[in-house]
Structures are given as C-alpha cells and as structure tokens.
Enzyme design. Sequence first.
Site, PDB file in Angstrom:
ATOM      1  CB  VAL A   1       3.310   7.261   6.280  1.00 17.63           C
ATOM      2  CG1 VAL A   1       2.237   7.515   5.235  1.00 17.63           C
ATOM      3  CG2 VAL A   1       3.943   8.567   6.736  1.00 17.63           C
ATOM      4  N   PRO A   2       1.058   4.716   7.741  1.00 21.09           N
ATOM      5  CG  PRO A   2      -0.927   4.645   8.980  1.00 21.09           C
ATOM      6  CD  PRO A   2       0.183   5.569   8.538  1.00 21.09           C
ATOM      7  CB  CYS A   3       1.326   2.109   3.148  1.00 22.77           C
ATOM      8  SG  CYS A   3       2.949   1.489   3.593  1.00 22.77           S
ATOM      9  CG  HIS A   4       0.511  -1.348   8.253  1.00 19.97           C
ATOM     10  ND1 HIS A   4       1.289  -0.236   8.540  1.00 19.97           N
ATOM     11  CD2 HIS A   4      -0.279  -1.544   9.331  1.00 19.97           C
ATOM     12  CE1 HIS A   4       0.988   0.191   9.761  1.00 19.97           C
ATOM     13  NE2 HIS A   4       0.033  -0.579  10.258  1.00 19.97           N
TER      14      HIS A   4
END
Length: 179
Positions: A144-147
């Site tokens: 879950v690419p919060c970056h």
Amino acid sequence: MTEQAETAPALTLTLDRIASPVGEVLVVTDADGAVRALDFHDYEPRLRRLLHRHYGPVALGEGRAPQPVRDAVTAWFGGDLTAFDGLEVRTGGTVFQRAVWRALRDIPAGETRTYGQLAAAIGAPKAVRAVGLANGANPVGVIVPCHRVIGANGTLTGYAGGLERKRWLLAHEAGGRLL
C-alpha cells in the site's frame, strides 16, 4: 469489557523476514495468507504498535509467509513492479483510513500524488491533514504505497521508513531515476 471479549482469542499472525536492497523487510500474514503488515526491520516497534492499534492483542509468531507472498516481495524489489497486484491485503483501520489506503494502491508505480490530490481522489478535498494521518497509520508499507505521496510543493515529505528509503523506493519505481 464483556466476558466474551476477555476470553476471545487474539488474532494469530506470522512474522517473516525477507532480505531487500534497502534492508530486511518484515512481512506479517494471517492464517489465510493475507498480508496484514509490511515494514522495515529498523521499524519493528512501529509495526508492532500499528498491529496492536488496528487489531488489539495479537499473537505474533516468527515463521514463513506463504511462498506467493515471499515471491512477490522478492520480485517487487527485484524490479517486477506488478508483483504486489495479486496479493490480498487485509487491514484494520477506520472506513476513512481504508479509503485512503485503497486510493494509494490506485497510484501507478513510478508516479506520485500530493496529499491534496489524494484527498480529492477519495472525495474529501478538504481532508488533507486527515489523509496525511491515515497515510502515516498505513500498516502495509510498500504494498500500500504510502511512499508515493509527496508534499504540495513536490518535495519528499515524511516517510515512516525514512526519507532515504522513500527516495530509493521512488527511484526504483521510476526505473532508477532519482527524485
């Protein structure tokens, strides 16, 4: 607290450790093989806090994640940016947080969004700060690419795994182009 809640068994999860180019990755899966958390080894206390915050008491035992999960983590860090597409992810969190986390998965690899763009994407354009808080409470980093979320001025902003790691993740997704 009710008698039933006191005697309810804790959620049983498995913690695996997988090597990556930016440090050991901690992957937490449930009995069905769904990913419940992913973080980096130097943030294990944070991972444990998030698990507790999302699920209450958990029984977290060391072991191996299912082979498809292990293969996906290895493949993604090896350059297959579609490797996470088929993984089942289960999270706790509020309805709002889960909406933010779904929107994060909709950001294509190699692209970024601002907190404002993410808030607009979930239909809450004024909830920029709340989106930031939900982003920070994401228990399943990288998958879950919060970056992929950056500041309104285009700069890299806080990342639970550290800004250097965020820079590496974004460059990895952009084919090696540093941001």
